[in-house]
Design an enzyme around this catalytic site. Sequence first.
Site, PDB file in Angstrom:
ATOM      1  CG  HIS A 261      -2.162   0.730   1.177  1.00  0.00           C
ATOM      2  ND1 HIS A 261      -2.579   1.435   0.082  1.00  0.00           N
ATOM      3  CD2 HIS A 261      -3.112   0.972   2.138  1.00  0.00           C
ATOM      4  CE1 HIS A 261      -3.717   2.065   0.357  1.00  0.00           C
ATOM      5  NE2 HIS A 261      -4.057   1.810   1.612  1.00  0.00           N
ATOM      6  CG  HIS A 307      -4.613   0.413  -8.178  1.00  0.00           C
ATOM      7  ND1 HIS A 307      -5.939   0.284  -7.839  1.00  0.00           N
ATOM      8  CD2 HIS A 307      -4.090   1.333  -7.327  1.00  0.00           C
ATOM      9  CE1 HIS A 307      -6.205   1.105  -6.830  1.00  0.00           C
ATOM     10  NE2 HIS A 307      -5.108   1.748  -6.499  1.00  0.00           N
ATOM     11  CG  ASP A 362       2.186   4.688  -3.542  1.00  0.00           C
ATOM     12  OD1 ASP A 362       1.881   5.788  -3.076  1.00  0.00           O
ATOM     13  OD2 ASP A 362       1.624   3.626  -3.237  1.00  0.00           O
TER      14      ASP A 362
HETATM   15  N1  HAX Z   1       4.950  -6.627 -10.055  1.00  0.00           N
HETATM   16  C1  HAX Z   1       4.926  -7.966 -10.182  1.00  0.00           C
HETATM   17  N2  HAX Z   1       3.820  -8.714 -10.082  1.00  0.00           N
HETATM   18  C2  HAX Z   1       2.679  -8.071  -9.850  1.00  0.00           C
HETATM   19  C3  HAX Z   1       2.608  -6.683  -9.717  1.00  0.00           C
HETATM   20  C4  HAX Z   1       3.808  -5.952  -9.831  1.00  0.00           C
HETATM   21  N3  HAX Z   1       3.841  -4.637  -9.666  1.00  0.00           N
HETATM   22  N4  HAX Z   1       1.331  -6.327  -9.501  1.00  0.00           N
HETATM   23  C5  HAX Z   1       0.622  -7.472  -9.473  1.00  0.00           C
HETATM   24  N5  HAX Z   1       1.438  -8.523  -9.690  1.00  0.00           N
HETATM   25  C6  HAX Z   1       1.087  -9.938  -9.643  1.00  0.00           C
HETATM   26  C7  HAX Z   1       0.441 -10.246  -8.311  1.00  0.00           C
HETATM   27  O1  HAX Z   1       1.418 -10.449  -7.298  1.00  0.00           O
HETATM   28  C8  HAX Z   1      -0.367 -11.459  -8.640  1.00  0.00           C
HETATM   29  O2  HAX Z   1       0.502 -12.564  -8.653  1.00  0.00           O
HETATM   30  P1  HAX Z   1       0.027 -13.987  -8.099  1.00  0.00           P
HETATM   31  O3  HAX Z   1      -1.129 -14.377  -8.943  1.00  0.00           O
HETATM   32  O4  HAX Z   1       1.221 -14.865  -8.261  1.00  0.00           O
HETATM   33  O5  HAX Z   1      -0.364 -13.785  -6.658  1.00  0.00           O
HETATM   34  C9  HAX Z   1      -0.824 -11.179 -10.045  1.00  0.00           C
HETATM   35  O6  HAX Z   1       0.073 -10.202 -10.581  1.00  0.00           O
HETATM   36  C10 HAX Z   1      -2.227 -10.615 -10.142  1.00  0.00           C
HETATM   37  O7  HAX Z   1      -2.323  -9.502  -9.272  1.00  0.00           O
HETATM   38  P2  HAX Z   1      -3.353  -8.338  -9.584  1.00  0.00           P
HETATM   39  O8  HAX Z   1      -4.721  -8.906  -9.517  1.00  0.00           O
HETATM   40  O9  HAX Z   1      -2.975  -7.599 -10.795  1.00  0.00           O
HETATM   41  O10 HAX Z   1      -3.083  -7.342  -8.366  1.00  0.00           O
HETATM   42  P3  HAX Z   1      -3.675  -7.420  -6.872  1.00  0.00           P
HETATM   43  O11 HAX Z   1      -5.011  -6.771  -6.870  1.00  0.00           O
HETATM   44  O12 HAX Z   1      -3.597  -8.781  -6.295  1.00  0.00           O
HETATM   45  O13 HAX Z   1      -2.634  -6.526  -6.085  1.00  0.00           O
HETATM   46  C11 HAX Z   1      -1.205  -4.668  -5.780  1.00  0.00           C
HETATM   47  C12 HAX Z   1      -2.572  -5.139  -6.283  1.00  0.00           C
HETATM   48  C13 HAX Z   1      -1.184  -3.150  -5.786  1.00  0.00           C
HETATM   49  C14 HAX Z   1      -1.037  -5.153  -4.319  1.00  0.00           C
HETATM   50  C15 HAX Z   1      -0.091  -5.244  -6.683  1.00  0.00           C
HETATM   51  O14 HAX Z   1      -0.257  -4.725  -7.994  1.00  0.00           O
HETATM   52  C16 HAX Z   1       1.295  -4.960  -6.178  1.00  0.00           C
HETATM   53  O15 HAX Z   1       1.806  -5.697  -5.328  1.00  0.00           O
HETATM   54  N6  HAX Z   1       1.962  -3.853  -6.691  1.00  0.00           N
HETATM   55  C17 HAX Z   1       3.263  -3.438  -6.236  1.00  0.00           C
HETATM   56  C18 HAX Z   1       3.138  -2.693  -4.901  1.00  0.00           C
HETATM   57  C19 HAX Z   1       2.440  -1.374  -5.093  1.00  0.00           C
HETATM   58  O16 HAX Z   1       2.731  -0.597  -5.981  1.00  0.00           O
HETATM   59  N7  HAX Z   1       1.504  -1.067  -4.187  1.00  0.00           N
HETATM   60  C20 HAX Z   1       0.808   0.240  -4.169  1.00  0.00           C
HETATM   61  C21 HAX Z   1      -0.510   0.231  -4.900  1.00  0.00           C
HETATM   62  C22 HAX Z   1      -1.201   1.561  -4.851  1.00  0.00           C
HETATM   63  C23 HAX Z   1      -1.546   1.905  -3.450  1.00  0.00           C
HETATM   64  O17 HAX Z   1      -2.355   1.294  -2.795  1.00  0.00           O
HETATM   65  N8  HAX Z   1      -0.887   2.879  -2.919  1.00  0.00           N
HETATM   66  O18 HAX Z   1      -0.990   3.159  -1.626  1.00  0.00           O
END
Ligand code: HAX
Length: 421
Positions: A261, A307, A362
Amino acid sequence: MGVLHDAFAATVPALRARRAEVLKQQGDRVISQVSAAQAFGGMRDVRALVCDTSVVDPDRGLIIRSIPVLQLLDRTPEEVFFLLLIGRLPLADESSAIRATLAGQPRVPEAVWHAVEAMPRDAHPMAMLSGALLAMEHESAFARAFEEGVARDDYWRASLDDALRLLGSLPTLAGGVYHIRYGRGPRLAHDPAFDWAENYGHMLGVHDPLFAAAFRRAAVLQSDHEGGNVCAFTCHVVGSVLSNPYLAVSAGFNGLAGPLHGRSAQESTQWVLAAIERYGGVPAKEQIEEYTWETLKAGRVVPGHGHAVLRGEDPRFTAMLEFGRAHFVRDDVFETVSRMAGVVPEVLKKHGKAKNPHPNVDFGMGALWHHFGVTELAYYTVPFAISLAMGMLAQLVINRALGSPIVRPRSVTTEWIRSLP
Ligand code: HAX
């Protein structure tokens, strides 16, 4: 009674009437279904919350009270807080009144600083900020009013008192945390002549006049993100049992502090700086591709990308990129962020996992703070937190006015799901 109390009081009867009417007419409508996969999978896409302050459209991004966030870039955070709470932008006199109310909050009690100073020297700045709110909780007007038996219909009034006290104090608390955590000398006092963003720059010790403009923009962009993000949702759950706003916002901050997050601002800049160090300057396109693949192959997420709700580009990131392009000259960190924005999404698309390959807000923010000399990366979630407090507090006050009940969904066991016919 202040301008926000008056303006909000004027909306309360209509808010209540609308909720009652919608409940009467649509209360039996099914708005979502929950599969077992969603129950295991973080409730993604389950519609089970009502939040009127803003909507996150998967393709268009953040829309605050029907206004796309990019149309609010010339507004101040004070005005956007008004918009979040009241549902319309303030008139000029309301705008100056809210600015004066936030800037005119009394000093933060010394006991709060003692509590933060007593924390371990290597405590995370977000833990310090959250701890500062807990140490200030004894001031809560809501807690006092509740003790005195205030009527339920009036819960929102003292909650709004707390919201204003809290919002007005957050730049001071965030500036104080920076000074204490990083040994930046004596804490600076807030100046009632400054607005919210100017005060934050002043108390951080940043002297560049551009900082206030940058932070105003960042704060508006990060002021709210509907009701289901971990920070707002946590604040809502904690607030729903009538914990006072200090406790509820502190809880929200603790959620924001996680790497998936708000801490992603810290992780993102770490990732960008490591690339600059490794390649001896702003990396070339091929180097960014190599670097991103290495991160993915190591089983790590690429910070600042993806996201849970957004599927198109994040307009909040785009707005920060535009700001840097307009104002920053020869800034390697910003240049790298900007160049990566054109390369990393293509790699993530090829990788094929993330549903959204684009940079989120972010990814750009750290480059801003870095530009202004705030180079302590662990601090980067703090400006996000004090911005998102606007949305959390607006949502909390509205829920108090509506008498929203406690949040208490049911859980089921794995065995219960396994044995479904
Ligand atoms: N890099 C690599 N893999 C990623 C990814 C990234 N940036 N974003 C998603 N994926 C992967 C997930 O880990 C997931 O893998 P698994 O199936 O093996 O578990 C797959 O892609 C599908 O995920 P998704 O459905 O696209 O994304 P989620 O809703 O599960 O998660 C997240 C959303 C933001 C947590 C995720 O994209 C992530 O971890 N991003 C990197 C961290 C980040 O930038 N967080 C901040 C987000 C914005 C925010 O809230 N700010 O406060």
